[in-house]
Design an enzyme around this catalytic site. Sequence first.
Site, PDB file in Angstrom:
ATOM      1  N   ASP A   1       0.855  -1.181   0.000  1.00  0.00           N
ATOM      2  CA  ASP A   1       0.000   0.000   0.000  1.00  0.00           C
ATOM      3  C   ASP A   1       0.887   1.225   0.000  1.00  0.00           C
ATOM      4  O   ASP A   1       1.884   1.279   0.718  1.00  0.00           O
ATOM      5  CB  ASP A   1      -0.873   0.000   1.252  1.00  0.00           C
ATOM      6  CG  ASP A   1      -2.011  -0.987   1.104  1.00  0.00           C
ATOM      7  OD1 ASP A   1      -2.502  -1.130  -0.025  1.00  0.00           O
ATOM      8  OD2 ASP A   1      -2.383  -1.621   2.107  1.00  0.00           O
TER       9      ASP A   1
ATOM     10  N   ASP B   1      -3.649  25.531  12.255  1.00  0.00           N
ATOM     11  CA  ASP B   1      -4.140  24.319  11.573  1.00  0.00           C
ATOM     12  C   ASP B   1      -3.363  23.111  12.111  1.00  0.00           C
ATOM     13  O   ASP B   1      -2.158  23.018  11.955  1.00  0.00           O
ATOM     14  CB  ASP B   1      -3.912  24.495  10.061  1.00  0.00           C
ATOM     15  CG  ASP B   1      -4.447  23.326   9.270  1.00  0.00           C
ATOM     16  OD1 ASP B   1      -4.861  22.323   9.893  1.00  0.00           O
ATOM     17  OD2 ASP B   1      -4.440  23.410   8.031  1.00  0.00           O
TER      18      ASP B   1
END
Lengths: 679, 563
Positions: free
Chosen positions: A308, A345
């Site tokens: 992956d 953020d």
Amino acid sequence: MSNTNAEISLFDAAILRRAMGQAVLKLNPRGLMRNPVIFVTALTSLLVTILVLRDAAIGAPNLAIGVQVAIWLWFTVLFANFAEAIAEGRGKARADAFRATRSTTRAKVLMDPARRDIVVPRDAAALVEGDVILVETGDVVPTDGEVIEGVASVDESAITGESAPVIRESGGDRSSLTGGTRLVSDWLVVKVTAAPGNTFLDRMIALVEGAKRAKTPNEIALDILLAALTLVFLFVVVSLPIFAIWSGTQIPVIYLAALFITLIPTTIGGLLSAIGIAGMDRLVKANVIAKSGRAVEAAGDIDVLLLDKTGTITFGNRMADAFEPVSGVSEQQLAEAAYLASLSDDTPEGKSIVELAARRFQPRIEAAKGASFVPFTAQTRMSGVDLADGTAIRKGASDAMLRYAGAALDPALDQIIRRIASSGGTPLVVAEDTRILGVVHLKDVVKPGIRDRFAELRKMGIRTVMITGDNPLTAAAIAAEAGVDDFLAEATPERKLELIRAEQAEGRLVAMCGDGSNDAPALAQADVGVAMNSGTPAAKEAGNLVDLDSDPTKLIEIVLVGKQLLISRGALTTFSIANDVAKYFAILPALFVAAYPGLKVLDVMGLGTPTSAILSALIFNALVIVTLISVALRGVRYRPSSASALLSRNLAIYGLGGLIAPFIGIKLIDLLVDLLHLA
Amino acid sequence: MTSDLMQFALYCAVLVAVAVPLGAYMAKIYAGVPGVLVAIERPIFRLAGIDPHKEQTWQAYALAMLAFNAVGFALLFAILKFQDLLPFNPQHLPGLSAHLAFNTAISFVTNTNWQSYGGETTMSYLSQMVGLTTQNFVSAATGMAVAAGVARGLAARQKKTIGNFWADMTRSTLYILLPAAIVLTLVLVWQGVPQTLSPNAVATTLEGTQQTIAVGPVASQIAIKQLGTNGGGFFNVNSAHPFENPTAISNFLEMLSILVISAAFCFTFGRMVGDKRQGRALFAAMGVLFVLGFAGLYASEIATNPLHAPYVAAGSGNMEGKEVRFGIGNSALWIEATTAASNGSVNAMIDSFNPLGGMIAMVNIELGEVVFGGVGVGLTGMLLLVIVTVFLAGLMVGRTPEYLGKKIEAREIKLAALTLLIMPIGVLALSALAIVTGNAHGSVQDAGPHGLTELLYAYSSATGNNGSAFAGFSANVDWHNAWLGVAMLFARFGYIVPILAIAGSLGAKKTAPASSGTFPTHGPLFVTLLVVTILIVGALTFLPVLALGPIAEQVSIAAGQSF
């Protein structure tokens, strides 16, 4: 988990002590019979012992040498048992660590899953599959199960060694609960999925202890060959006295026994199971549990690795890589705006922008004073900051930002966005009020060193295929950067399964890892399927290995462990058989020199006396088992390289070494035997 | 010596030059007969009711092979037993005794061609031509068909069938053995080998005594006995007889035809499995063992027997039992070729070689007849050892051992391991049995180690399906005829059936594509590994008994001791 992955010293005193006892206990014929070569050795030892006792009774000459042969024959058996016992002991030490985590908890059984207020206490060991239980804060999960209701944080450190609690909840990919873990908050209603004694933890313990160790296919094949070689030598040794009588000499049975035992492959026979247990042990040390030894062997055979992208090849987080301003805006201007917009953020992307801007330029932090953060929402698809002076800075996906700015797409901007996208990156557009300043290039960062890893794998003949949900363009760019051989873009579980089948149809063995329920078919189809421990019960059931750390990179290590296991087995087999040459040259002249004095020429080692030659060969044969225990346990040193390189290297060490070493070893032992007047 | 070595080099060069194209031709034949030839085989197949395109599983293939050989055995046994009642018996030779007929029939059906009898004084022309020569062809064709089936199995990808035995056997005879034998027969006739159905000539010598000069259909039988690695001569002394082997040219061609088909099979194999390097590697391994064997034999024979040293000119070597016209070089080369290739024909008497020379001949056989070996079965025997080698050492590259992309697993190893037992049982157990039952001493000519060698050689020759004899061993007694027969039978099919089973099992498996992680089964490293494994697994088994036989004899005569 306190010490399952701790280094257990190769010769831990406690393990050694216990192994010595075990070596004697293992003389039980039923256990010995599992190993044909050692079983034959034990039978021969018994025969010689009886003969020596008879000789003692009738006062036959040369009793001393007979006694010594008998002793060393038994030592050969004991050393083989000892090797196995040490390997098992090390497994047991790890198993004990696992076992310590299993307490005799009482489970709270729910008769009616809907009524959490009525619980019936029951012993954890009495739980059966299908029972529904309640687990609350502070409880140790009594057995394996699937969460059917609730959300809770679970401390899985007992299994994984990872101290940060993880979330377990009903439905989805995080519904699996492992026995032995502990709830640190909330409650869960759990359906029991494992029969008593067959939980994950139980299987793990049984496996590392080697208790339920079934022989692997390759081990069985090797056993057959070793048994056949033993039979061949049996014919040699049994017919020999007849030919000797023809030649006018007689060979005592005790000497024939010594010849027989030195010829049959006792070295590999004695170390075979230790090698297997140690291989499993190395896997456990890497925090991987194999459901069978077969899976470990198959790992060595892998031709294709499906990896992956996220988490294996890349860090999985997009990171700011560059600031690309539109014309009329300086890079610093853009960086500062992006910096301000990202200060609050918390996402990895945001943090990476702050970090990059801070590194490249020294942005003014004071501008952020009194600013208010505008978080990301699914509706606006942007985030940013409103500064105290009223300036609004936003960053977001290009289409959302264009809508926000109400501007048409500028060709220069469009070009920047396209370039970033085609290189596999993500463009993040930054605007001050409604003026677009430029683009932050967010990049999927490939893990450092992974490229070399893939090159190594390629050298070993293993092809790597990157699996990603990205579009083909992005996937190709990352694949090229990471150096994988191939990629599957826009992957879905179905396409993954198709890919595996296609590779297998061409005769390749495929390994992959996965965690989701939708990975289960592919995991089951793959020859080696590594399920992440964090995955669903379905995935864990489908895979044949489970990685407790849930680290997809582990796949590569698993392949190496598998290869090392097979190499160790092959190297010691080669060594064992190559040893025979020297043993012939030690024993044959000793047996025949009485009949034909000229046969002294075969005694190339120039050994002291015929009896010392026989004894030395036998002692060497026994000691070599002990000497090689460490090699069996640690595994043959293995550096990834091509098959030809491995073959030449191992043939030089274990083949050629196996030919030469016994000539030296037997000579040295003979000198000692003569010095001590043992024979 | 220089001329001997040059001849040896020439021999090797011609062998390679002929074997490579022949191998390619044979691969074509086994892949399916080219159109023009179909006309030849079609009537035969139609008559026999065989559909050559019908593929067989390994079991059906093996069963067909066994049935064919069983019928061949029964037929040959009947011909030999009742040759006195049958035509073409101008010398009015009697029928063979039951045990001799049994031994001889097995011997020819198994491609051993061990002869417990003297050909010209025992066999009628019918027995020689219809009985023995037929088996010379079909026993060879059987071995060739087995090799073709095995090669197909190894090349197959998940396929259950390995070809059609009847088609392979017929085509081996029709397109390979027969044309080659016809050509060689004609050349031999040109060189002076008799080919006639007339009775023996009777001549009156100068002394006035009557001498019978045996003749007969010799050339045709010599051609096929060489080409088909049969070895059963027309005459008792085999190719040492001037009518079997009259000239230098006949000698060279006969030596060449011993090895040529067996050697060609390596290249056929390489082509059939689609990787010529694999065939070359097998050829190289066989070649190395062949050169080593010749070197040993030659070195042994150019040395004078120490016991003869006072009586012969220095440097004349050991000429005992050798034809002067062939000399040491050609005798050593023939013996090396014939024992390496399970042929068994001789042009010199191995019994009279120096002990170590005789030992090398025997070791060639005891390796399992894999140094080129019998036609077809030499290759398959070698493949069994390749499987063992790949399994033993293949693990060292960290993969489940593979050969040609096929995983070698428990089933294959079980079958291959079984065959490792054949030589020890046939040679060691049966020789020992002969000794303990008191059947050995009466049959050997010499006492001491040489007698032991004679006994061991007989059982080695039978078990290896070689057929050459260490003269001096009288085998034509019930015990040895029976047990040598058993050894021949057990060894022939004990190798063939397991390798067919392996081929069937591997053919059904997936073929993993080769990568840099694959164990290389070609190249010098593998060839060395294979040779060393063959020597360790094969030869070491016999070292103890060789020490008591030829080695003991050599060291004893060196010390001036005789027995």
